[in-house]
Write a protein that holds these residues in place. Structure first.
Motif, PDB file in Angstrom:
ATOM      1  N   ILE A   1       0.837  -1.201   0.000  1.00  0.00           N
ATOM      2  CA  ILE A   1       0.000   0.000   0.000  1.00  0.00           C
ATOM      3  C   ILE A   1       0.869   1.247   0.000  1.00  0.00           C
ATOM      4  CG2 ILE A   1      -1.647   1.310   1.397  1.00  0.00           C
ATOM      5  CD1 ILE A   1      -2.964  -1.295   2.145  1.00  0.00           C
ATOM      6  N   ASP A   2       1.969   1.233   0.716  1.00  0.00           N
ATOM      7  CA  ASP A   2       2.863   2.404   0.741  1.00  0.00           C
ATOM      8  C   ASP A   2       3.432   2.685  -0.650  1.00  0.00           C
ATOM      9  OD1 ASP A   2       4.269   1.719   4.052  1.00  0.00           O
ATOM     10  OD2 ASP A   2       2.466   2.843   3.438  1.00  0.00           O
TER      11      ASP A   2
ATOM     12  N   ASP B   1       0.653   4.109  -2.718  1.00  0.00           N
ATOM     13  CA  ASP B   1       0.418   5.522  -2.353  1.00  0.00           C
ATOM     14  C   ASP B   1       1.487   6.416  -2.972  1.00  0.00           C
ATOM     15  OD1 ASP B   1      -0.900   5.008   1.026  1.00  0.00           O
ATOM     16  OD2 ASP B   1      -1.892   5.037  -0.954  1.00  0.00           O
ATOM     17  N   GLU B   2       2.733   5.986  -2.924  1.00  0.00           N
ATOM     18  CA  GLU B   2       3.831   6.775  -3.493  1.00  0.00           C
ATOM     19  C   GLU B   2       3.662   6.919  -5.014  1.00  0.00           C
ATOM     20  OE1 GLU B   2       7.790   5.683  -2.106  1.00  0.00           O
ATOM     21  OE2 GLU B   2       8.524   6.103  -4.119  1.00  0.00           O
TER      22      GLU B   2
ATOM     23  N   LEU C   1       0.863   6.634  -6.619  1.00  0.00           N
ATOM     24  CA  LEU C   1      -0.339   7.424  -6.852  1.00  0.00           C
ATOM     25  C   LEU C   1      -0.020   8.914  -6.773  1.00  0.00           C
ATOM     26  CD1 LEU C   1      -3.369   7.546  -7.348  1.00  0.00           C
ATOM     27  CD2 LEU C   1      -3.706   7.414  -4.860  1.00  0.00           C
TER      28      LEU C   1
END
Length: 144
Positions: free
Chosen positions: A98-99, A102-103, A105
């Motif tokens: 997920i990290d 997110d990065e 994104l």
């Protein structure tokens, strides 16, 4: 005496004809000068119009070339962003964390915003170029 009277009338008529003839010559010379002057003015106007039209055509070609270049650049950026998007989708399918997502994104949103700004600038520039082109063409038509 009758003959003398006829001779006097004849002399008057001859003088009047000479006077009329002189006036006709003078009028003819004035008309010729006016026609020559107008012909010169018309020639100068036609030459100026041709020069203006040539200049406008050159400007139009330049604007069209600039528009083409901008479209090619825009299309190239779209292709690059589509490749990036495809690569991101592929990475997403590889079960990234997920990290990482997110990065990516944030990076994608940043690129998307940049692309949007570029698109707006290009749309403005194309609009300005089209307006300039239309004004040049309508100005040419109104001036003639």
């Amino acid at each position: 005496q009758y003959v003398m009277k006829l001779q006097a009338q004849l002399q008057k008529a001859v003088k009047k004809m000479e006077s009329t003839s002189d006036q006709m010559k003078e009028l003819e010379e004035q008309n010729r000068a006016a026609v020559d002057g107008l012909s010169s003015e018309i020639a100068a106007l036609v030459e100026e119009r041709c020069r203006t039209e040539l200049e406008l055509r050159k400007q139009m070609e330049l604007l069209q070339e600039q528009k083409r270049d901008m479209q090619l650049q825009y299309e190239q950026r779209i292709r690059e962003n589509l490749k990036t998007l495809a690569a991101l989708k592929e990475k997403a399918l590889q079960q990234t964390t997920i990290d990482e997502l997110d990065e990516e994104l944030v990076e994608t949103e940043s690129r998307l915003e940049e692309l949007h700004r570029i698109h707006e600038r290009q749309a403005q520039t194309i609009s300005t170029l089209n307006k300039t082109l239309a004004a040049s063409q309508s100005g040419d038509g109104a001036g003639m």
